[in-house]
Write a protein that holds these residues in place. Structure first.
Motif, mmCIF file in Angstrom:
data_model
loop_
_atom_site.group_PDB
_atom_site.id
_atom_site.type_symbol
_atom_site.label_atom_id
_atom_site.label_comp_id
_atom_site.label_asym_id
_atom_site.label_seq_id
_atom_site.Cartn_x
_atom_site.Cartn_y
_atom_site.Cartn_z
ATOM 1 N N LEU A 20 0.852 -1.286 -0.050
ATOM 2 C CA LEU A 20 0.056 -0.051 -0.059
ATOM 3 C C LEU A 20 0.782 1.104 -0.143
ATOM 4 O O LEU A 20 1.982 1.233 0.646
ATOM 5 C CB LEU A 20 -1.084 0.222 1.219
ATOM 6 N N THR A 21 0.496 2.337 -0.815
ATOM 7 C CA THR A 21 1.117 3.631 -0.700
ATOM 8 C C THR A 21 -0.013 4.591 -0.113
ATOM 9 O O THR A 21 -1.195 4.014 -0.044
ATOM 10 C CB THR A 21 1.860 4.119 -2.117
ATOM 11 N N ALA A 22 0.419 5.866 0.042
ATOM 12 C CA ALA A 22 -0.532 6.913 0.466
ATOM 13 C C ALA A 22 -1.902 6.692 -0.387
ATOM 14 O O ALA A 22 -2.901 6.699 0.224
ATOM 15 C CB ALA A 22 0.361 8.145 0.370
ATOM 16 N N ALA A 23 -1.719 6.496 -1.583
ATOM 17 C CA ALA A 23 -2.878 6.873 -2.371
ATOM 18 C C ALA A 23 -3.958 5.674 -2.137
ATOM 19 O O ALA A 23 -5.092 5.823 -2.190
ATOM 20 C CB ALA A 23 -2.774 6.868 -3.996
ATOM 21 N N ASP A 24 -3.459 4.687 -1.460
ATOM 22 C CA ASP A 24 -4.458 3.277 -1.349
ATOM 23 C C ASP A 24 -4.899 3.248 0.015
ATOM 24 O O ASP A 24 -5.842 2.773 0.344
ATOM 25 C CB ASP A 24 -3.375 2.004 -1.385
#
Ligand code: MOS
Length: 714
Positions: A20-24
């Motif tokens: 996961l990255t911030a956008a997720d």
């Protein structure tokens, strides 16, 4: 700037559930601060900031995969010097401003900072907050003073060094309730913040704090937003436990400070005026404003006819600023206590006597504008003045010196409640929502036992989660025993009254004529008619009983109870190496009333030992690029048992009027004065050589002794 995150290789590993990255992350609230960006968005603002979260079936799989996540970065100019960062035109620590929801608390707070400003001073956009407390004409008062001393002091970033790293386990219940079990000091505000973050009703989030071996202010809302973001995104249970290196690099230690002070006194040793300017390195995320407290504490616990106290919180590309055992108080005391000692030397007044002439007491007004309630600073100074170690100060060996300092902490406060219940086995259960940190529950048990009138072995204390616990607020500010303890006392008193009503009914006598003795209720002075609580309790709590359950609900809302601790330190300075050996140390602390003397002494010992780390050993050091260079316990030197001499803990009891049995907070005060006392002992050992930077390492002490400066800029 983050150019891209390539997770393909990591995602392909067996056992990997998601990268996961911030956008997720399913975060719906906007705001400044770390809470709102558990993972870096467009920009990495400190070395160590989490960028991606790998969730896998096992910890080992997650760790392997995390090593394969490829983060592409475009370098920006790092902002690491707090003084340069505050100057107009300085490069910004954060290029892309975080979004702030209009009308939010944060937006309002920022508007207030901008409006307050600092007269006539140009500052860079890195300045996140300012505070100024001023009274009287400081220039005139200093000009008219008999003696004026000045100094510039530096203190480093400091890691709290608690026993266990931060952890959280979270999951969703079938009805959609988010349940979190974590190492938090602040279950209620964690619940509220998580609800806001994910757009859930408050009642849909349930937080329970795990017993904490220590937190010192660092364990609040760092780990939960990360773990819960993954839970909300994946709808799976997630456990996240930081490694020690992650914990050191990426949580929220205390920020570095630069303190510049000027203070004056008249020929009789009366303090006349103080000007202080404190720069606090707030790191990269705008979380925890400490400017007001930093400004106030710079004045020490003294009465000043004139003062001008300024504090600036400045953003840099370092880790997030967090609370650490009396936030900003130890640096403040290091600076002001060093200079008060210099004044005493110049005026040829005994250093304790000079402090006693100026120390604030009940009824005096602090620079914050608040009037001191009962305050034990004077009693602490008198206790160390009368101690044999202080009497020996002129009879020490070569290169030895004995120094004194005092530290204080205003004391936190917050409304609290507690429940006290009699169970069918005749024992009391006390229920609170306070995290059990370093043994506070044993204090609750002692309070309930005393208030109810039974032996402490008959009380058990339960820490309930936020869905069922009476409100307890945050475990911080040295306020848990003071506030929650008071509620426990009232709950136990009420439960006792309920039990006496039942017994009165059974005995056909007025409850006013009853007493509790040896685990039984009896008519006053008539043991022959005693009803054992063990027999009464099951009778009350049974099918068909006509008695109401014996339960009490206590609440409290109090004014702060300030705390103080005075230290006397005896050191030997090796002029060849600059090494400082601590030979003896006394701490005299006003604890209000010691409900559990062993635990109170433990806090005094622990706080003093932690202060010795500040004084002599510890520093979260970063290089010119903002990279941490002391990221493990090999490089980050904490005090050890064998390197710490016995600390003589002197309990002083000046009862707090609103505290349970006079008790007040004990956790924070003992750390505050330690670096100042050690610095003053070094000065005494070296004919007045003044150390201006923490920690006072051998190299710095050697430089100061042999070249007159410890390496700090002029
Ligand atoms: Mo504290 S430093 O208020 O936990």
């Amino acid at each position: 700037m983050i150019a891209g995150v390539d997770a393909a290789e990591a995602s392909a590993l067996p056992g990997v559930v998601a990268v996961l990255t911030a956008a997720d992350l399913p975060i719906v609230a906007a705001g400044k601060g770390r809470l709102y960006e558990p993972l870096a968005r467009e920009e990495v603002v400190y070395a160590g900031q989490p960028v991606a979260l790998v969730v896998a079936e096992t910890e080992a799989q997650a760790e392997d995969a995390a090593g394969l996540v490829d983060v592409q970065l475009q370098p920006l100019e790092p902002v690491v010097d707090v003084e340069a960062a505050a100057r107009p035109g300085a490069p910004r620590a954060r290029v892309i401003e975080a979004e702030v929801a209009e009308g939010s608390d944060i937006a309002d707070a920022h508007a207030a900072v901008a409006a307050a400003g600092l007269e006539g001073e140009e500052l860079s956009d890195n300045v996140l907050g300012t505070a100024r407390l001023a009274n009287g004409d400081v220039d005139a008062a200093l000009a008219a003073s008999h003696t004026v001393v000045r100094g510039r002091f530096e203190t480093p970033w400091m890691y709290q060094g608690y026993l266990e790293t931060q952890t959280a386990t979270a999951w969703l219940e079938p009805g959609g309730e988010l349940v979190v079990r974590s190492s938090t000091q602040a279950p209620f505000s964690t619940r509220d913040s998580l609800a806001k973050l994910f757009g859930l009703p408050t009642g849909q989030v349930r937080v329970r704090s795990a017993p904490l071996g220590g937190a010192f202010g660092g364990k609040m809302l760092i780990i939960e937003p990360l773990a819960c973001s993954a839970v909300m995104a994946l709808k799976r249970p997630v456990r996240l436990a930081l490694t020690r290196s992650e914990d050191i690099a990426a949580t929220n230690p205390a920020g570095a400070e630069v303190l510049t002070l000027e203070l004056g006194a008249d020929a009789d040793g009366r303090l006349t005026a103080i000007r202080a300017r404190v720069l606090v390195d707030r790191g990269s995320t705008d979380d925890f404003g400490v400017e007001s407290i930093a400004a106030m504490l710079a004045a020490g616990p003294y009465n000043w006819p004139a003062y001008e106290l300024t504090a600036l919180g400045v953003a840099t590309n370092r880790v997030t600023f967090g609370a650490y055992r009396a936030p900003t108080a130890a640096p403040a005391a290091f600076a002001v206590e060093s200079l008060v000692d210099d004044l005493a030397r110049r005026l040829d007044v005994d250093p304790i006597e000079l402090r006693l002439r100026n120390v604030a007491g009940e009824g005096d007004v602090a620079p914050s504008g608040q009037t001191f309630p009962v305050f034990g600073a004077r009693a602490c100074l008198e206790r160390v003045r009368d101690h044999p170690l202080w009497a020996r100060r002129d009879a020490v060996g070569p290169h030895e010196g004995i120094g004194v300092a005092i530290g204080w902490w205003p004391g936190g406060y917050e409304p609290a409640a507690a429940v006290c219940r009699l169970d069918a086995d005749g024992r009391l259960t006390v229920i609170t929502g306070a995290a059990d940190m370093t043994g506070v529950e044993t204090g609750f048990a002692a309070i309930a036992a005393e208030a109810f009138g039974v032996d402490v072995s008959r009380v058990r204390v339960v820490n309930a989660d936020t869905s069922s616990a009476p409100y307890a607020g945050t475990s911080g500010g040295s306020k848990v025993t003071y506030t929650v303890g008071r509620a426990v006392e009232r709950a136990a008193v009420e439960a006792r009254e309920r039990l006496l009503e039942v017994a009165a009914d059974e005995l056909e006598i007025s409850p006013l004529d009853l007493e509790i003795v040896n685990g039984s209720v009896q008519p006053v002075g008539v043991p022959a008619k005693a009803l054992p609580i063990d027999e009464l309790a099951p009778k009350i709590l049974s099918f068909g009983s006509r008695h109401m359950p014996v339960e009490g609900h206590g609440r409290s809302a109090q004014a702060p109870a300030p705390q103080a601790a005075a230290h006397v330190s005896h050191v030997r300075v090796d002029p060849e190496t600059g090494g400082v050996t601590l030979l003896a140390h006394v701490v005299a602390q006003d604890v209000g009333r010691a409900l559990n003397p062993a635990l109170v002494e433990g806090q005094m010992q622990g706080g003093t030992a932690q202060g010795l780390g500040w004084a002599l050993l510890e520093e979260l050091a970063h290089d010119d690029h903002g990279q941490l260079t002391t990221g493990t316990f090999v490089d980050y030197a904490m005090p050890t048992a064998d390197g710490t001499p016995p600390i003589d803990a002197q309990i002083v009891e000046v009862p707090a009027p609103e505290g349970p049995y006079g008790a007040k907070g004990v956790g924070e005060a003992p750390i505050v004065g330690v670096p100042g006392a050690v610095a003053n002992a070094i000065a005494a050992a070296t004919g007045g050589v003044r150390l201006t930077r923490l920690p006072m390492t051998p190299e710095r002490v050697w430089r100061a002794v042999s070249h007159g400066r410890d390496g700090a800029p002029a």
